[in-house]
Design an enzyme around this catalytic site. Structure first.
Site, PDB file in Angstrom:
ATOM      1  N   SER A  17      59.109  49.738  44.525  1.00 34.89           N
ATOM      2  CA  SER A  17      60.223  48.809  44.344  1.00 34.89           C
ATOM      3  C   SER A  17      61.554  49.362  44.850  1.00 34.89           C
ATOM      4  O   SER A  17      62.333  48.616  45.459  1.00 34.89           O
ATOM      5  CB  SER A  17      60.330  48.395  42.876  1.00 34.89           C
ATOM      6  OG  SER A  17      59.222  47.593  42.507  1.00 34.89           O
ATOM      7  N   LYS A  66      55.269  45.679  30.111  1.00 34.46           N
ATOM      8  CA  LYS A  66      55.411  44.252  30.385  1.00 34.46           C
ATOM      9  C   LYS A  66      55.266  43.371  29.146  1.00 34.46           C
ATOM     10  O   LYS A  66      55.825  42.279  29.084  1.00 34.46           O
ATOM     11  CB  LYS A  66      54.409  43.802  31.456  1.00 34.46           C
ATOM     12  CG  LYS A  66      54.747  44.265  32.866  1.00 34.46           C
ATOM     13  CD  LYS A  66      53.789  43.641  33.870  1.00 34.46           C
ATOM     14  CE  LYS A  66      54.174  43.960  35.288  1.00 34.46           C
ATOM     15  NZ  LYS A  66      53.347  43.213  36.267  1.00 34.46           N
ATOM     16  N   ASP A 102      55.486  37.219  39.010  1.00 31.65           N
ATOM     17  CA  ASP A 102      54.200  37.515  39.643  1.00 31.65           C
ATOM     18  C   ASP A 102      53.554  36.267  40.240  1.00 31.65           C
ATOM     19  O   ASP A 102      52.932  36.324  41.300  1.00 31.65           O
ATOM     20  CB  ASP A 102      53.238  38.157  38.640  1.00 31.65           C
ATOM     21  CG  ASP A 102      53.549  39.623  38.384  1.00 31.65           C
ATOM     22  OD1 ASP A 102      54.165  40.261  39.267  1.00 31.65           O
ATOM     23  OD2 ASP A 102      53.191  40.129  37.313  1.00 31.65           O
ATOM     24  N   ALA A 129      39.905  38.580  33.777  1.00 37.45           N
ATOM     25  CA  ALA A 129      40.516  37.724  32.759  1.00 37.45           C
ATOM     26  C   ALA A 129      41.638  38.454  32.014  1.00 37.45           C
ATOM     27  O   ALA A 129      41.885  38.192  30.847  1.00 37.45           O
ATOM     28  CB  ALA A 129      39.448  37.248  31.768  1.00 37.45           C
ATOM     29  N   THR A 154      32.704  40.010  30.664  1.00 36.40           N
ATOM     30  CA  THR A 154      32.547  39.516  29.301  1.00 36.40           C
ATOM     31  C   THR A 154      33.001  38.071  29.269  1.00 36.40           C
ATOM     32  O   THR A 154      34.207  37.782  29.306  1.00 36.40           O
ATOM     33  CB  THR A 154      33.379  40.356  28.308  1.00 36.40           C
ATOM     34  OG1 THR A 154      33.013  41.732  28.440  1.00 36.40           O
ATOM     35  CG2 THR A 154      33.155  39.904  26.880  1.00 36.40           C
ATOM     36  N   ALA A 156      33.238  35.860  27.022  1.00 32.92           N
ATOM     37  CA  ALA A 156      34.113  35.461  25.911  1.00 32.92           C
ATOM     38  C   ALA A 156      35.579  35.673  26.253  1.00 32.92           C
ATOM     39  O   ALA A 156      36.440  34.892  25.833  1.00 32.92           O
ATOM     40  CB  ALA A 156      33.739  36.235  24.647  1.00 32.92           C
ATOM     41  N   TYR A 219      46.347  46.530  46.148  1.00 28.67           N
ATOM     42  CA  TYR A 219      46.820  46.837  47.498  1.00 28.67           C
ATOM     43  C   TYR A 219      46.719  48.325  47.837  1.00 28.67           C
ATOM     44  O   TYR A 219      47.211  48.762  48.876  1.00 28.67           O
ATOM     45  CB  TYR A 219      48.263  46.342  47.715  1.00 28.67           C
ATOM     46  CG  TYR A 219      49.299  46.931  46.780  1.00 28.67           C
ATOM     47  CD1 TYR A 219      49.937  48.126  47.088  1.00 28.67           C
ATOM     48  CD2 TYR A 219      49.646  46.274  45.606  1.00 28.67           C
ATOM     49  CE1 TYR A 219      50.890  48.667  46.248  1.00 28.67           C
ATOM     50  CE2 TYR A 219      50.590  46.799  44.763  1.00 28.67           C
ATOM     51  CZ  TYR A 219      51.220  48.000  45.091  1.00 28.67           C
ATOM     52  OH  TYR A 219      52.159  48.534  44.249  1.00 28.67           O
TER      53      TYR A 219
END
Length: 276
Positions: A17, A66, A102, A129, A154, A156, A219
């Site tokens: 960044s 985050k 994002d 997920a 998974t 679930a 990346y």
């Protein structure tokens, strides 16, 4: 007066960044700075006190902060709340506003590298997920398209994710790939598989339609095993570096008052550091 911005994380030395924002500051002749600051989790409240005192116009947030910054912000926008993570902070009148860019990075990357990718009602497939999958789901929900199928080892966890974000989403285990593949127009890997040479042992690229676009948010390496296998099948591919570049644009605009461009020259500068 010099306008100051930052990226915080722990560790943070690997962040590209400062190179991205430093390039834009120089291009536009702005009296500003952007620095990487290592902030341990226990030190986050103290750093936010510095923000409220006006030391910075804002900055970026990366792993592992985050989610933790939610409780420290004065306001978090609905999209960041839905994604479950904040990656951009803007300070106004002593108050800290949190957002997440994002999803804009994801859309900007595909729009630049594969124009027209979202035309037509093609189904999409998201592998993984976790937090990154949430951002991609939000992005795809903002574009008219077909069903979005979330595949996770998974099942679930995939079911939990699609239940939390309203949209044309369906949850699956990896074993459903072969059945779904022929009608998929976009494949997005949001998992960490692809780093350090890891690969999917269940994903047969030959089952995808020849018009399918395959992208990977990883990346490093720039060409992951997933993208290499897609190219071997003559499928279109987009690597994940552009997402990093495009997600930086809204923050820079908010802090420094200029909307920068993601140019081939900027990409080349960042790409040259990936092997370091």
């Amino acid at each position: 007066m010099t306008t100051k911005a930052f990226v915080i994380g722990h560790p943070i030395a690997h962040s590209r960044s400062p190179l991205i924002h430093g390039t834009w500051l120089a291009e536009h002749g702005i009296d500003g700075s952007y620095e990487a600051i290592d902030v341990a989790p226990a030190d986050l409240p103290g750093f936010f006190a510095r923000l409220r005192n006006g030391e910075f116009a804002g900055g970026n947030v990366t792993i592992p902060h985050k989610e933790a910054v939610f409780a420290l912000c004065d306001e978090v926008d609905p999209l960041a709340t839905m994604i479950g993570a904040v990656n951009t902070l803007v300070v106004r009148d002593g108050k800290i506003h949190g957002t997440n860019t994002d999803y804009l990075g994801f859309l900007g990357n595909l729009d630049a590298a594969a124009p027209g990718w979202s035309d037509g009602p093609n189904d999409a497939m998201i592998i993984g997920a976790g937090g990154a999958a949430r951002a991609v789901l939000v992005a795809l929900r903002r574009r008219d398209g077909g069903q979005v199928h979330v595949l996770n080892r998974t099942r679930a966890n995939a079911e939990r994710l699609v239940a939390e974000i309203d949209g044309p989403f369906q949850a699956h285990g990896f074993e459903d790939f072969a059945e779904l593949a022929p009608r998929i127009g976009l494949v997005v890997n949001t998992s960490s598989i692809g780093m350090h040479g890891s690969r999917f042992d269940w994903l047969d690229m030959g089952r995808l339609a020849k018009s399918t676009l395959v992208t990977d948010i990883v990346y490093t390496p720039l060409e992951t095993p997933l993208l290499a296998e897609a190219k071997a099948q003559n499928l279109r591919t987009v690597d994940g570096l552009g997402m990093l570049l495009h997600q930086a644009v809204p923050g820079f605009a908010a802090w420094f008052g200029v909307t920068p461009e993601v140019t081939p020259q900027l990409r080349a500068r960042v790409e040259a550091t990936l092997d370091q």
